[in-house]
Design an enzyme around this catalytic site. Sequence first.
Site, short mmCIF file in Angstrom:
data_model
loop_
_atom_site.label_atom_id
_atom_site.label_comp_id
_atom_site.label_asym_id
_atom_site.label_seq_id
_atom_site.Cartn_x
_atom_site.Cartn_y
_atom_site.Cartn_z
N HIS A 129 41.62 37.50 46.38
CA HIS A 129 42.04 37.80 47.76
C HIS A 129 40.94 37.58 48.78
O HIS A 129 41.20 37.54 49.98
CB HIS A 129 42.64 39.21 47.87
CG HIS A 129 41.65 40.32 47.78
ND1 HIS A 129 41.40 41.01 46.61
CD2 HIS A 129 40.85 40.88 48.73
CE1 HIS A 129 40.50 41.95 46.84
NE2 HIS A 129 40.15 41.89 48.11
N ASP B 49 43.86 38.54 40.42
CA ASP B 49 42.97 38.73 41.57
C ASP B 49 41.54 38.33 41.23
O ASP B 49 40.59 39.03 41.54
CB ASP B 49 43.03 40.17 42.10
CG ASP B 49 42.41 40.29 43.50
OD1 ASP B 49 42.30 39.25 44.18
OD2 ASP B 49 42.03 41.41 43.88
N GLY C 248 35.10 44.51 52.25
CA GLY C 248 33.83 43.80 52.28
C GLY C 248 33.10 43.91 50.95
O GLY C 248 32.24 43.11 50.64
N ASN C 249 33.45 44.95 50.17
CA ASN C 249 32.88 45.09 48.83
C ASN C 249 33.66 44.26 47.80
O ASN C 249 33.17 44.01 46.70
CB ASN C 249 32.91 46.55 48.35
CG ASN C 249 31.76 47.36 48.87
OD1 ASN C 249 31.85 47.96 49.93
ND2 ASN C 249 30.65 47.37 48.14
N SER C 250 34.88 43.84 48.16
CA SER C 250 35.73 43.12 47.21
C SER C 250 34.98 41.94 46.59
O SER C 250 34.34 41.17 47.29
CB SER C 250 36.97 42.58 47.92
OG SER C 250 37.81 43.62 48.31
#
Length: 197
Positions: free
Chosen positions: A66, A113, A187-189
């Site tokens: 994503h 994902d 933002g950590n994804s």
Amino acid sequence: MKFILTIIGIIIFPLRTFASDFPAKEVYENFSPSVVLILASETNEASSMGAGSVISKEGFILTNAHVVVDSETEKPYSKIGLFIKPENLTGIAKNDLRKYVKAVVLSYSNKLDLALLKIERIPLSMNIIEMADPFEIKVGEEVVAIGHPEQGGFWSLTYGRISGSFKDHQGISGKDTYQTDTSVNRGNSGGPLLDRR
């Protein structure tokens, strides 16, 4: 009053004895340079931001799908750029985001994902982030996350524990996941969750 003070003393002593010896500082020093900031878009304005982990010396980067896939078209964004951590972070974007490299999406799975990116080469300063053996990971184990939360700083570190594990999460075969109480924000994804190993 004396009884309460004695009980408190008994409780505090064991907590100090079993204080965490998790090497968060060493883990951060060794592996934060191996975490990249990813910006993905169709135009010059970033549509998506996340993190990625360097997983090979050949320049392979692992992230969440994503982060690099447009949710409307379900295809990768046409522009994928990575920023490499500077030697000294200042907290000022124009200073910290100078080392830019282009990346391509080699493979991705929206169901799992996951996405695999490739850059031409990685700096010698980057260590490889190895995948953990899932049979070694236990609930209660201490971990840290490194990423770029939108409301925080670039290459920030948060600390927590593995709090659960799920096989075939959401009924998707192969989507084995871990729950953590480590603070993870937008933002950590795509960034790593690292244990002491």
